[in-house]
Write an enzyme that holds these catalytic residues in place. Structure first.
Site, mmCIF file in Angstrom:
data_model
loop_
_atom_site.group_PDB
_atom_site.id
_atom_site.type_symbol
_atom_site.label_atom_id
_atom_site.label_comp_id
_atom_site.label_asym_id
_atom_site.label_seq_id
_atom_site.Cartn_x
_atom_site.Cartn_y
_atom_site.Cartn_z
ATOM 1 C CG ASP A 49 -1.679 0.976 1.330
ATOM 2 O OD1 ASP A 49 -1.711 2.040 0.565
ATOM 3 O OD2 ASP A 49 -2.588 0.965 2.296
ATOM 4 C CG LEU A 69 2.436 4.228 -14.133
ATOM 5 C CD1 LEU A 69 2.180 3.053 -15.014
ATOM 6 C CD2 LEU A 69 2.008 5.547 -14.999
ATOM 7 N N GLY A 70 0.873 4.395 -9.736
ATOM 8 C CA GLY A 70 -0.159 4.002 -8.536
ATOM 9 C C GLY A 70 -0.842 4.964 -8.084
ATOM 10 N N GLY A 71 -2.041 4.846 -7.708
ATOM 11 C CA GLY A 71 -2.868 5.663 -6.756
ATOM 12 C C GLY A 71 -4.612 5.385 -7.498
ATOM 13 C CB ILE A 72 -7.586 7.118 -6.262
ATOM 14 C CG1 ILE A 72 -7.630 6.288 -4.780
ATOM 15 C CG2 ILE A 72 -8.957 7.259 -6.655
ATOM 16 C CD1 ILE A 72 -8.015 4.783 -4.973
ATOM 17 C CB SER A 73 -6.780 6.088 -12.033
ATOM 18 O OG SER A 73 -7.571 5.238 -11.827
ATOM 19 C CG ASN A 110 -7.308 15.324 -18.382
ATOM 20 O OD1 ASN A 110 -8.419 15.952 -18.595
ATOM 21 N ND2 ASN A 110 -7.052 13.904 -18.621
ATOM 22 C CE1 TYR A 134 -6.642 10.727 -10.487
ATOM 23 C CE2 TYR A 134 -7.846 11.811 -12.235
ATOM 24 C CZ TYR A 134 -6.811 11.150 -11.984
ATOM 25 O OH TYR A 134 -5.910 10.714 -12.735
ATOM 26 C CE LYS A 138 -3.150 11.552 -10.461
ATOM 27 N NZ LYS A 138 -2.178 10.683 -10.515
HETATM 28 P P1 NAI Z 1 -5.761 2.272 -12.721
HETATM 29 O O1 NAI Z 1 -6.871 2.899 -11.778
HETATM 30 O O2 NAI Z 1 -5.975 1.275 -13.747
HETATM 31 O O3 NAI Z 1 -4.393 1.844 -12.065
HETATM 32 C C1 NAI Z 1 -3.881 2.451 -10.689
HETATM 33 C C2 NAI Z 1 -3.236 1.420 -9.921
HETATM 34 O O4 NAI Z 1 -2.800 1.925 -8.667
HETATM 35 C C3 NAI Z 1 -4.173 0.157 -9.546
HETATM 36 O O5 NAI Z 1 -3.849 -0.947 -10.047
HETATM 37 C C4 NAI Z 1 -4.440 0.273 -8.240
HETATM 38 O O6 NAI Z 1 -4.800 -1.100 -7.403
HETATM 39 C C5 NAI Z 1 -3.296 1.054 -7.727
HETATM 40 N N1 NAI Z 1 -3.381 1.552 -6.345
HETATM 41 C C6 NAI Z 1 -4.349 2.276 -5.960
HETATM 42 N N2 NAI Z 1 -4.414 2.724 -4.645
HETATM 43 C C7 NAI Z 1 -2.955 2.123 -4.210
HETATM 44 C C8 NAI Z 1 -2.249 2.171 -3.028
HETATM 45 N N3 NAI Z 1 -3.019 2.808 -1.982
HETATM 46 N N4 NAI Z 1 -1.292 1.413 -3.014
HETATM 47 C C9 NAI Z 1 -0.936 0.837 -3.963
HETATM 48 N N5 NAI Z 1 -1.411 0.813 -5.027
HETATM 49 C C10 NAI Z 1 -2.343 1.364 -5.449
HETATM 50 O O7 NAI Z 1 -5.284 3.712 -13.366
HETATM 51 P P2 NAI Z 1 -4.510 3.900 -14.671
HETATM 52 O O8 NAI Z 1 -5.450 4.078 -15.841
HETATM 53 O O9 NAI Z 1 -3.503 2.793 -15.104
HETATM 54 O O10 NAI Z 1 -3.586 5.131 -14.605
HETATM 55 C C11 NAI Z 1 -2.242 5.085 -13.965
HETATM 56 C C12 NAI Z 1 -1.946 6.442 -13.435
HETATM 57 O O11 NAI Z 1 -2.006 7.406 -14.451
HETATM 58 C C13 NAI Z 1 -2.845 7.063 -12.313
HETATM 59 O O12 NAI Z 1 -2.163 7.534 -11.449
HETATM 60 C C14 NAI Z 1 -3.811 8.015 -13.216
HETATM 61 O O13 NAI Z 1 -4.186 8.864 -12.155
HETATM 62 C C15 NAI Z 1 -2.827 8.614 -14.221
HETATM 63 N N6 NAI Z 1 -3.655 8.897 -15.184
HETATM 64 C C16 NAI Z 1 -4.037 7.991 -16.130
HETATM 65 C C17 NAI Z 1 -4.978 8.454 -17.496
HETATM 66 C C18 NAI Z 1 -5.258 7.422 -18.333
HETATM 67 O O14 NAI Z 1 -6.004 7.891 -19.396
HETATM 68 N N7 NAI Z 1 -5.274 6.147 -18.104
HETATM 69 C C19 NAI Z 1 -5.019 9.806 -17.570
HETATM 70 C C20 NAI Z 1 -4.349 10.702 -16.542
HETATM 71 C C21 NAI Z 1 -3.943 10.254 -15.532
HETATM 72 C C1 15L Z 2 -7.771 10.654 -16.042
HETATM 73 O O1 15L Z 2 -7.256 11.069 -15.350
HETATM 74 C C2 15L Z 2 -8.292 9.033 -15.692
HETATM 75 O O2 15L Z 2 -7.116 8.636 -14.835
HETATM 76 C C3 15L Z 2 -8.561 8.062 -16.864
HETATM 77 O O3 15L Z 2 -9.228 7.207 -16.500
HETATM 78 C C4 15L Z 2 -9.191 9.111 -18.112
HETATM 79 O O4 15L Z 2 -10.378 9.076 -17.525
HETATM 80 C C5 15L Z 2 -8.636 10.132 -18.429
HETATM 81 O O5 15L Z 2 -8.275 11.120 -17.041
HETATM 82 C C6 15L Z 2 -9.305 11.262 -18.923
HETATM 83 O O6 15L Z 2 -9.543 12.369 -18.805
HETATM 84 O O7 15L Z 2 -9.992 10.834 -20.345
#
Ligand code: NAI
Ligand code: 15L
Length: 265
Positions: A49, A69-73, A110, A134, A138
């Site tokens: 965690d 990349l970890g965290g609430i997304s 964004n 959220y 960031k």
């Molecule tokens: P995701 O939600 O699929 O992955 C995030 C991972 O962080 C998950 O596997 C989750 O288990 C882990 N996590 C959550 N809380 C945790 C904790 N307390 N300790 C350890 N791990 C924890 O999100 P995604 O799409 O893979 O995004 C990765 C990162 O990029 C995030 O930080 C997100 O905010 C950022 N992001 C992603 C975008 C996208 O388009 N995918 C857009 C903008 C930002």
């Molecule tokens: C984010 O920050 C989110 O993590 C991702 O799930 C997408 O929704 C993205 O932004 C977006 O704005 O499309």
């Protein structure tokens, strides 16, 4: 690099980057609070965690780069955002400070600027306009990283990712989309750069539609190749005529501007 840490490795981007980033380091240390599957030869798996300071210190030990990349997304209860995105980030930066300042890529979003309208074009100097808690987390992350840079010389790329996924799923993403391959090439540029500093970088592909100006980060040499425009016809056919007054089509943060503050109970 000898050892590159990827946090959030069980998430959508983590899974997409796991194989793509393997050539960047002798060993990938993959971490998440969730199950990470089975390690391949060059991988170390650490389930923890981000809110657990001791665990995060052990996690960062021996790493010479971090893709965080970890965290609430997405928008969520504040208590969850607080643990993962605020406390978790503080733990990561303190662990980096104690372990020789490995270069960090912080996955910002964004949603730090979600309340700008889609007809506004901005660069990294535009004041933040987060569209929810959220997005605020960031903004905190970017400010924390900046402080560690000014005070301790910790280098971080603050990557304001648009929408990084296989392909755009709505018309807003014609401007916000970043392909997995463009994200991979950006990460490579960030870790290869002789000098990084602490730049804000907009995480978008070479889309015809664009709201964000990356010219201040040209020194990194990142040249995204993909273009969301190729998906326009498919989106028109599947989603039909768009309502120009809907938040999805008005605000840079799209529907995130409509999210409520989620109750804790
Ligand atoms: P995701 O939600 O699929 O992955 C995030 C991972 O962080 C998950 O596997 C989750 O288990 C882990 N996590 C959550 N809380 C945790 C904790 N307390 N300790 C350890 N791990 C924890 O999100 P995604 O799409 O893979 O995004 C990765 C990162 O990029 C995030 O930080 C997100 O905010 C950022 N992001 C992603 C975008 C996208 O388009 N995918 C857009 C903008 C930002
Ligand atoms: C984010 O920050 C989110 O993590 C991702 O799930 C997408 O929704 C993205 O932004 C977006 O704005 O499309």
């Amino acid at each position: 690099m000898k050892r590159l840490l990827i946090t959030g490795a069980a998430g959508a981007l983590g899974r997409a980057m796991r194989t793509r980033l393997a050539p960047l380091a002798e060993t990938l240390r993959l971490s998440d609070i969730s199950d990470l599957g089975t390690a391949s030869e060059n991988e170390e798996l650490v389930q923890c965690d981000l809110g657990d300071a001791d665990a995060v210190h052990r996690l960062v030990e021996g790493c010479d780069g971090i893709v965080h990349l970890g965290g609430i997304s997405v928008e969520d209860k504040f208590s969850k955002i607080l643990n993962a995105n605020l406390l978790g980030l503080f733990n990561l930066y303190e662990a980096a400070r104690a372990n020789g300042h490995p270069r960090i890529l912080f996955a910002s979003s964004n949603h730090t600027v979600g309340f700008y309208r889609q007809d506004q074009h901005i660069d990294a100097t535009a004041p933040m306009r987060p569209d929810g808690l959220y997005g605020v987390s960031k903004c905190f992350g970017e400010a924390l990283a900046r402080m560690y840079f000014e005070k301790f010389g910790q280098e971080t790329a603050l990557v304001r990712i648009g929408s990084c996924m296989e392909k755009p799923s709505n018309h807003r993403m014609l401007a916000t989309w970043m392909s997995y391959d463009d994200f991979r090439s950006m990460i490579e540029c960030i870790f290869r750069a002789p000098m990084l500093g602490c730049p804000i970088i907009w995480g978008v592909s070479n889309n015809d539609s664009r709201w964000w100006d990356n010219s201040h980060a040209a020194y990194l040499g990142w040249k995204p190749k993909d273009n969301a425009e190729h998906f326009r016809a498919e989106l028109d056919a599947t989603l039909g005529k768009q309502d120009p007054a809907a938040p999805l089509n008005v605000y840079q943060g799209g529907n995130f501007v409509k999210d409520p503050i989620f109750p804790e109970t």
